[in-house]
Design a protein around this motif. Sequence first.
Motif, mmCIF file in Angstrom:
data_model
loop_
_atom_site.group_PDB
_atom_site.id
_atom_site.type_symbol
_atom_site.label_atom_id
_atom_site.label_comp_id
_atom_site.label_asym_id
_atom_site.label_seq_id
_atom_site.Cartn_x
_atom_site.Cartn_y
_atom_site.Cartn_z
ATOM 1 N N ILE A 2 26.894 -27.430 -15.564
ATOM 2 C CA ILE A 2 26.609 -26.005 -15.710
ATOM 3 C C ILE A 2 27.935 -25.299 -15.993
ATOM 4 O O ILE A 2 28.831 -25.295 -15.146
ATOM 5 N N ALA A 3 28.041 -24.743 -17.202
ATOM 6 C CA ALA A 3 29.248 -24.001 -17.584
ATOM 7 C C ALA A 3 29.040 -22.532 -17.213
ATOM 8 O O ALA A 3 28.067 -21.916 -17.637
ATOM 9 N N ASP A 4 29.949 -22.008 -16.402
ATOM 10 C CA ASP A 4 29.887 -20.606 -15.988
ATOM 11 C C ASP A 4 31.306 -20.066 -16.005
ATOM 12 O O ASP A 4 32.013 -20.105 -15.010
ATOM 13 N N ALA A 5 31.712 -19.560 -17.179
ATOM 14 C CA ALA A 5 33.071 -19.053 -17.353
ATOM 15 C C ALA A 5 33.140 -17.530 -17.232
ATOM 16 O O ALA A 5 34.214 -16.947 -17.336
ATOM 17 N N THR A 6 32.001 -16.894 -16.997
ATOM 18 C CA THR A 6 31.941 -15.432 -16.932
ATOM 19 C C THR A 6 32.020 -14.981 -15.479
ATOM 20 O O THR A 6 31.227 -15.419 -14.643
ATOM 21 N N ASN A 7 32.981 -14.082 -15.198
ATOM 22 C CA ASN A 7 33.080 -13.528 -13.845
ATOM 23 C C ASN A 7 31.882 -12.629 -13.582
ATOM 24 O O ASN A 7 31.405 -11.926 -14.481
ATOM 25 N N PRO A 8 31.398 -12.596 -12.348
ATOM 26 C CA PRO A 8 30.289 -11.693 -12.042
ATOM 27 C C PRO A 8 30.762 -10.245 -12.105
ATOM 28 O O PRO A 8 31.938 -9.942 -11.907
ATOM 29 N N ALA A 9 29.835 -9.336 -12.395
ATOM 30 C CA ALA A 9 30.155 -7.908 -12.441
ATOM 31 C C ALA A 9 30.073 -7.342 -11.021
ATOM 32 O O ALA A 9 29.190 -7.695 -10.250
ATOM 33 N N ALA A 10 31.001 -6.470 -10.709
ATOM 34 C CA ALA A 10 31.005 -5.799 -9.409
ATOM 35 C C ALA A 10 31.429 -4.359 -9.634
ATOM 36 O O ALA A 10 32.419 -4.098 -10.310
ATOM 37 N N ALA A 11 30.650 -3.420 -9.085
ATOM 38 C CA ALA A 11 30.979 -2.002 -9.274
ATOM 39 C C ALA A 11 30.469 -1.196 -8.093
ATOM 40 O O ALA A 11 29.387 -1.447 -7.574
ATOM 41 N N ILE A 12 31.271 -0.264 -7.670
ATOM 42 C CA ILE A 12 30.844 0.729 -6.685
ATOM 43 C C ILE A 12 30.666 2.013 -7.470
ATOM 44 O O ILE A 12 31.614 2.533 -8.077
ATOM 45 N N ASN A 13 29.446 2.513 -7.492
ATOM 46 C CA ASN A 13 29.152 3.684 -8.306
ATOM 47 C C ASN A 13 29.706 4.966 -7.693
ATOM 48 O O ASN A 13 30.293 5.790 -8.375
ATOM 49 N N SER A 14 29.479 5.178 -6.414
ATOM 50 C CA SER A 14 30.027 6.363 -5.747
ATOM 51 C C SER A 14 29.997 6.133 -4.250
ATOM 52 O O SER A 14 29.248 5.302 -3.750
ATOM 53 N N VAL A 15 30.824 6.853 -3.554
ATOM 54 C CA VAL A 15 30.882 6.749 -2.095
ATOM 55 C C VAL A 15 30.755 8.161 -1.535
ATOM 56 O O VAL A 15 31.474 9.073 -1.950
ATOM 57 N N ASN A 16 29.856 8.355 -0.623
ATOM 58 C CA ASN A 16 29.685 9.640 0.063
ATOM 59 C C ASN A 16 30.217 9.500 1.477
ATOM 60 O O ASN A 16 29.906 8.535 2.165
ATOM 61 N N THR A 17 31.007 10.395 1.855
ATOM 62 C CA THR A 17 31.494 10.385 3.243
ATOM 63 C C THR A 17 31.071 11.678 3.913
ATOM 64 O O THR A 17 30.867 12.705 3.280
ATOM 65 N N ASN A 18 30.930 11.615 5.220
ATOM 66 C CA ASN A 18 30.639 12.828 5.972
ATOM 67 C C ASN A 18 31.759 13.094 6.945
ATOM 68 O O ASN A 18 32.720 12.331 7.017
ATOM 69 N N THR A 19 31.644 14.092 7.707
ATOM 70 C CA THR A 19 32.738 14.487 8.595
ATOM 71 C C THR A 19 32.940 13.535 9.751
ATOM 72 O O THR A 19 33.972 13.573 10.404
ATOM 73 N N THR A 20 32.005 12.641 10.020
ATOM 74 C CA THR A 20 32.157 11.708 11.137
ATOM 75 C C THR A 20 32.819 10.412 10.702
ATOM 76 O O THR A 20 32.984 9.500 11.505
ATOM 77 N N GLY A 21 33.198 10.309 9.432
ATOM 78 C CA GLY A 21 33.881 9.113 8.960
ATOM 79 C C GLY A 21 32.928 8.028 8.491
ATOM 80 O O GLY A 21 33.359 6.940 8.137
ATOM 81 N N GLN A 22 31.633 8.281 8.515
ATOM 82 C CA GLN A 22 30.667 7.309 8.006
ATOM 83 C C GLN A 22 30.536 7.477 6.498
ATOM 84 O O GLN A 22 30.751 8.565 5.960
ATOM 85 N N TRP A 23 30.169 6.434 5.837
ATOM 86 C CA TRP A 23 29.978 6.497 4.399
ATOM 87 C C TRP A 23 28.750 5.707 3.989
ATOM 88 O O TRP A 23 28.276 4.871 4.723
ATOM 89 N N SER A 24 28.277 5.995 2.827
ATOM 90 C CA SER A 24 27.117 5.276 2.300
ATOM 91 C C SER A 24 27.353 4.986 0.828
ATOM 92 O O SER A 24 28.104 5.706 0.166
ATOM 93 N N GLN A 25 26.692 3.971 0.360
ATOM 94 C CA GLN A 25 26.830 3.613 -1.066
ATOM 95 C C GLN A 25 25.544 3.997 -1.786
ATOM 96 O O GLN A 25 24.454 3.791 -1.284
ATOM 97 N N ASN A 26 25.695 4.562 -2.966
ATOM 98 C CA ASN A 26 24.521 4.895 -3.778
ATOM 99 C C ASN A 26 24.292 3.808 -4.787
ATOM 100 O O ASN A 26 25.118 3.234 -5.350
#
Length: 180
Positions: free
Chosen positions: A156-180
Amino acid sequence: WSLRVYNSSGSLQKDWNGTTSNTSVALTYSTGADGTYDVNLTVRDNATNSNESTLRLYVDSLNPATTVHNVNNQSSGGYTTSRNLLINFTATDAFLVNWSLVVYNVTGGLLTNWSNTAGNTSALMNYTVSADGIYSANLTARDNVSHTNTSNLIIIADATNPAAAINSVNTNTTGQWSQN
């Protein structure tokens, strides 16, 4: 007359002698081992004239040995991060006539085919595939009595790196965050 059987090293294996005037005699001999044998017939008449004839026989009861050892040092079913496939293989037989190494894609499409009549071979062949995917390297060898053997290896030839992306990060005043 005399009929002698010699092995490939010239050692006498069987010796028949006769005085019959028949022009045809049936004899049976079992060699016991694969190899090359020379059968030598010598005839003499009453005037001591003689003539000789030799026939070379090949006794071969075995299929050639074929092994696709690895592709890019990976065993069958393994992954390689390169599309450049380095195929390590061996084809051997006492009477090897030819071998053929073929690379197929997952749908069975022929990509390349190497053939050789150079006899016993242990070699590395290089082929570059155009895309990631599943490939098969098939090695077939044939000897002089048409015995064949085939070995294959899936890579099995797999020369392509997988894609990885973080679209946006929301933070609130308590230091917690979530990913969209």
